[in-house]
Design an enzyme around this catalytic site. Structure first.
Site, short mmCIF file in Angstrom:
data_model
loop_
_atom_site.label_atom_id
_atom_site.label_comp_id
_atom_site.label_asym_id
_atom_site.label_seq_id
_atom_site.Cartn_x
_atom_site.Cartn_y
_atom_site.Cartn_z
N CYS A 2 14.09 72.32 73.66
CA CYS A 2 14.54 73.40 72.62
C CYS A 2 13.44 74.33 72.27
O CYS A 2 12.17 74.11 72.24
CB CYS A 2 14.99 72.78 71.25
SG CYS A 2 16.03 71.42 71.23
N ARG A 27 11.70 76.43 79.26
CA ARG A 27 11.47 75.03 78.64
C ARG A 27 12.53 74.21 79.01
O ARG A 27 12.70 73.05 78.57
CB ARG A 27 11.45 75.31 77.01
CG ARG A 27 9.98 76.03 76.85
CD ARG A 27 10.19 76.58 75.08
NE ARG A 27 10.07 75.53 74.25
CZ ARG A 27 9.03 75.04 74.01
NH1 ARG A 27 7.82 75.90 74.17
NH2 ARG A 27 8.87 74.16 72.86
N TRP A 74 18.31 71.67 73.98
CA TRP A 74 18.48 70.94 75.00
C TRP A 74 18.93 69.55 74.43
O TRP A 74 18.37 68.98 73.77
CB TRP A 74 17.09 70.71 75.78
CG TRP A 74 16.81 69.71 77.04
CD1 TRP A 74 17.04 70.23 78.17
CD2 TRP A 74 16.42 68.35 76.87
NE1 TRP A 74 17.03 69.19 79.06
CE2 TRP A 74 16.83 68.12 78.47
CE3 TRP A 74 16.25 67.45 75.96
CZ2 TRP A 74 16.53 66.76 78.79
CZ3 TRP A 74 16.06 66.13 76.52
CH2 TRP A 74 15.91 65.87 77.76
N ASN A 98 13.83 71.75 66.70
CA ASN A 98 13.31 71.43 67.75
C ASN A 98 12.81 69.87 67.70
O ASN A 98 11.91 69.72 66.59
CB ASN A 98 12.40 72.39 68.50
CG ASN A 98 11.48 71.74 69.74
OD1 ASN A 98 11.95 70.75 70.19
ND2 ASN A 98 10.63 72.53 69.99
N GLY A 99 13.32 68.78 68.19
CA GLY A 99 12.75 67.47 68.03
C GLY A 99 13.92 66.53 67.72
O GLY A 99 14.93 66.70 67.98
N GLU A 479 4.69 63.01 94.71
CA GLU A 479 4.97 64.34 94.14
C GLU A 479 5.67 65.30 94.97
O GLU A 479 6.88 65.95 94.46
CB GLU A 479 3.47 64.97 94.08
CG GLU A 479 3.32 66.77 93.82
CD GLU A 479 4.23 66.91 92.53
OE1 GLU A 479 4.62 65.92 91.63
OE2 GLU A 479 4.22 68.06 92.08
N LYS A 483 9.25 66.77 93.56
CA LYS A 483 9.88 68.11 93.55
C LYS A 483 11.18 68.39 94.18
O LYS A 483 12.03 69.09 93.93
CB LYS A 483 8.80 68.95 94.65
CG LYS A 483 7.54 69.25 93.85
CD LYS A 483 7.34 70.23 92.87
CE LYS A 483 7.43 69.73 91.46
NZ LYS A 483 6.16 69.25 90.78
N GLU A 486 13.90 67.04 92.04
CA GLU A 486 14.17 68.20 90.70
C GLU A 486 14.78 69.43 91.09
O GLU A 486 15.70 69.59 90.09
CB GLU A 486 12.55 68.42 90.17
CG GLU A 486 11.84 67.48 89.69
CD GLU A 486 10.72 68.07 88.89
OE1 GLU A 486 9.58 68.38 89.72
OE2 GLU A 486 10.34 68.05 87.88
N HIS A 502 7.96 46.64 104.08
CA HIS A 502 8.13 45.53 103.04
C HIS A 502 9.48 45.96 102.51
O HIS A 502 9.71 45.36 101.29
CB HIS A 502 7.13 45.44 102.00
CG HIS A 502 5.74 45.01 102.66
ND1 HIS A 502 5.69 43.95 103.20
CD2 HIS A 502 4.64 45.80 102.79
CE1 HIS A 502 4.30 43.64 103.84
NE2 HIS A 502 3.72 44.96 103.59
N LYS A 602 10.96 71.98 80.61
CA LYS A 602 9.65 72.26 81.04
C LYS A 602 8.77 71.48 80.30
O LYS A 602 7.61 70.97 80.69
CB LYS A 602 9.15 73.79 80.76
CG LYS A 602 7.96 74.05 81.43
CD LYS A 602 7.82 74.02 82.66
CE LYS A 602 6.27 74.20 83.29
NZ LYS A 602 6.04 73.75 84.48
C1 F6R Z 1 7.67 67.89 87.44
C2 F6R Z 1 7.16 68.20 86.25
C3 F6R Z 1 7.25 67.19 85.05
C4 F6R Z 1 5.96 67.47 84.38
C5 F6R Z 1 5.83 66.21 83.16
C6 F6R Z 1 4.56 66.46 82.45
O1 F6R Z 1 7.63 69.29 88.20
O2 F6R Z 1 6.88 69.40 85.90
O3 F6R Z 1 7.18 65.97 85.67
O4 F6R Z 1 4.82 67.26 85.07
O5 F6R Z 1 6.86 66.47 82.30
O6 F6R Z 1 4.47 67.54 81.65
P1 F6R Z 1 2.97 68.22 81.23
O7 F6R Z 1 2.07 68.09 82.33
O8 F6R Z 1 3.16 69.37 80.52
O9 F6R Z 1 2.54 67.07 80.14
#
Ligand code: F6R
Length: 607
Positions: A2, A27, A74, A98-99, A479, A483, A486, A502, A602
């Site tokens: 949010c 966000r 959100w 927000n929260g 990672e 990606k 996502e 395994h 985000k």
């Molecule tokens: C993946 C991604 C998330 C963040 C995670 C932590 O692309 O962006 O997995 O890495 O939400 O966010 P931060 O680094 O802001 O604590």
């Protein structure tokens, strides 16, 4: 997650509020809304879906007024439909939040018993009704706001406007960040400085527990004990230009291609370009005698922590534990008083990581934060900050933040090895040279763009994809899988290559691409055997390796992506680039919303 914007302005508030929301889009959200005071009365427009839908509503039914609040939601409590979109309003107040309000059910029952009728399924709406009841009981809006906050449990940021009070905006921060922007005869609040960037450069950040009474010419801040306090006003360096897409189609693409520059910017802070000596800010612990390091993070930042684990233990012979932040507190970890806990986060606001930081602090740990947002809560609560200099990261999928986190962790591992005398001067010198060359090598990897785009054609039709790596390539495999999941919505798993037999080997089939990260390091031959095993079972391998590796194992692969040869220590940074670009091109091919993938936020500010 949010986003909040608020204005006590001089001119029309709605266009500025909607514009502010656009800068908070990154966000993550699934509905949006705005409320203003029109001739003293609350009016609002809301829409589910994108901000464009809200703009259509506002164009169809214009919204006047110079004071207002706006929100991107959100969804947590209740579906992302218009009724649940913020602002929530009564005839007396409108609020954005927000929260999470943890005691909303209890408050809702109490307020319903007083005759309040609720129009949404959200937890947030209780704030509007609570304020209304207090104002109806005769309290002034400011006092009612202060009193209402005392009834709310949970972590949140909130902003409110009050009917009949056109020169008033009330806001509070408890857990979720909130910035105040100072203008000339107008004032602003926003979830972050990015939202306010074109409106003002003068920003102050509320401390946790602060609440604020804003008028067009004054800002009065109170702390959690209702004592009037001042918070420093800073000039932010953020500008509209920094948060534009430039000539790129997507923020994610721009951020991937910015990596040589921002890795260089970050490394320069730690590695002296002339002497190649590595220096860290003053640490609250002595690296020579330290027994252990605890690393904690979420998502991509956690994978950076996993690479840090290999590096710090290998180079500095210093034991490291790495935890996913949302699990950390609940496993009741043993934390030695005076030990070092490091928290890795792009935003510095991720609530799981922030709560873990507070837990470690309460156990007497010294706190280091590797963060990208210097004014973030984690930066402010840490004993020492090891900043990444990635600049604002807008694409929801993290890219440049990750490689700059790795750059900081590499510098840290190097400095720790030096302090503990675990490496010879010659080995340290060789390593410094390798670190120094990273930006140039990253540029060379970006030049492989076309080969990566071609490999994306193989991945795009798949339903499942496996990523394999050994040693420091294993976190990069995870990672890469993250990606891809996502932004392309393809199911992917990152596995240690040796673990394949395994279990996951049962998944190998011609329609399950296997992406193998195999730099020429001490594990190459073993990973090459895993490529053989995959090939023998009809799997299609995309091999990411250097020229030597491709010469040895390339004939077994359906496609190869060549990465420059490098010191094995720096390969995790270089091999991050092709997995980012691969996910990007697959997403483009599938036509997904690359910068705002579905369901994602985000900055994750709820647990
Ligand atoms: C993946 C991604 C998330 C963040 C995670 C932590 O692309 O962006 O997995 O890495 O939400 O966010 P931060 O680094 O802001 O604590």
């Amino acid at each position: 997650m949010c986003g909040i914007v608020g204005i006590v302005g001089k001119g029309a508030a709605t266009p500025l509020l909607v514009d502010g929301l656009k800068r908070l889009e990154y966000r993550g959200y699934d509905s949006a809304g705005v409320a203003t005071l029109v001739k003293g009365k609350i009016e609002r427009r809301r829409a589910s879906g994108r901000i464009a839908a809200l703009e259509e509503r506002v164009n169809a039914e214009p919204l006047g007024g110079r004071t207002g609040i706006a929100h991107t939601r959100w969804a947590t409590h209740g579906a992302p439909v218009e009724n649940n979109a913020h602002p929530h309003a009564t005839d007396k107040v409108a609020i954005v939040h927000n929260g999470i309000i943890e005691n909303f059910a209890e408050l809702k029952a109490e307020l319903a018993a007083k005759g309040r009728v609720f129009a949404s399924e959200t937890d947030s709406e209780v704030i509007a009704h609570l304020l209304t009841v207090l104002i109806d009981e005769g309290m002034a809006p400011e006092a009612a706001f202060g009193a209402a906050l005392k009834r709310l449990h949970g972590a949140f940021a909130v902003a409110a406007i009050v009917a009949g009070h056109e020169d008033l905006l009330l806001a509070a921060r408890r857990g979720s960040p909130l910035a105040i922007g100072y203008g000339d005869g107008e004032m602003f609040v926003g979830s972050d400085a990015l939202a306010l960037a074109p409106l003002t450069r003068k920003i102050s950040y509320l401390d946790d527990g602060d609440w604020v009474v804003v008028t067009g010419s004054t800002v009065t801040i109170h702390d959690h004990n209702d004592i009037q306090v001042t918070r420093a006003i800073k000039e932010t360096a953020l500008s509209g230009a920094l948060i534009g897409k430039g000539n790129f189609q997507h923020f994610m693409q721009k951020e991937i291609f910015e990596q040589p520059a921002v890795i260089g910017d970050t490394l320069r802070v730690y590695v002296n370009p002339a002497t190649r000596a590595v220096a860290l800010p003053d640490l609250p612990v002595d690296l020579k005698t330290l027994n252990r390091i605890q690393l904690v993070a979420c998502g991509t930042s956690y994978y950076a922590g996993l690479v840090g684990h290999y590096w710090i233990e290998r180079l500095a012979r210093l034991p490291v534990d790495v935890d996913i932040a949302s699990e950390f507190r609940y496993r009741d970890p043993i934390l030695e008083k005076g030990g070092l806990s490091m928290f890795v986060s792009q935003s510095g606001e991720t609530i799981d990581t922030l709560s873990a930081l507070r837990h470690a602090k309460a156990q007497g740990q010294k706190i280091a934060a590797i963060v990208n947002v210097p004014e973030s809560s984690m930066a402010r609560e840490a004993d020492v900050v090891l900043p990444t200099h990635a600049g604002p990261e807008i694409g929801v999928a993290s890219t440049k933040a990750f490689t700059t986190q790795l750059s900081v962790l590499a510098s840290f591992a190097f400095a720790a090895a030096k302090a503990r005398g675990t490496m010879s001067a010659a080995a340290l010198n060789e390593l410094a040279g390798a670190i120094y060359e990273i930006p140039e090598k990253v540029s060379a990897v970006l030049a492989m763009d076309e080969a990566i785009r071609a490999a994306a054609e193989i991945v795009a039709p798949a339903r499942d994809v496996l990523y394999l790596g050994r040693g420091t390539s294993y976190p990069i495999a995870m990672e890469g899988a993250l990606k891809l999941k996502e932004i392309s919505y393809i199911h992917a798993e990152g596995y240690p290559a040796g673990e394949m037999k395994h279990g996951p080997i049962a998944l190998i089939a011609s329609d399950v691409p296997v992406i193998v990260l195999a730099p020429s390091d001490e594990w190459f031959e073993k990973t090459a055997s895993n490529i053989q095993e995959t090939k023998a079972r009809g799997g299609q391998v995309i091999l990411i390796a250097d020229a030597k590796g491709i010469a040895k194992a390339g004939s077994l692969a359906t496609a190869t992506i060549e990465i420059p040869e490098s010191h094995p220590f720096v390969t995790p940074i270089l091999y991050s680039i092709p997995v980012q670009l691969l996910a990007y091109y697959v997403a483009i091919r599938k036509g997904t919303d690359v910068d705002k993938p579905r369901n994602l936020a985000k900055s994750v500010t709820v647990e």
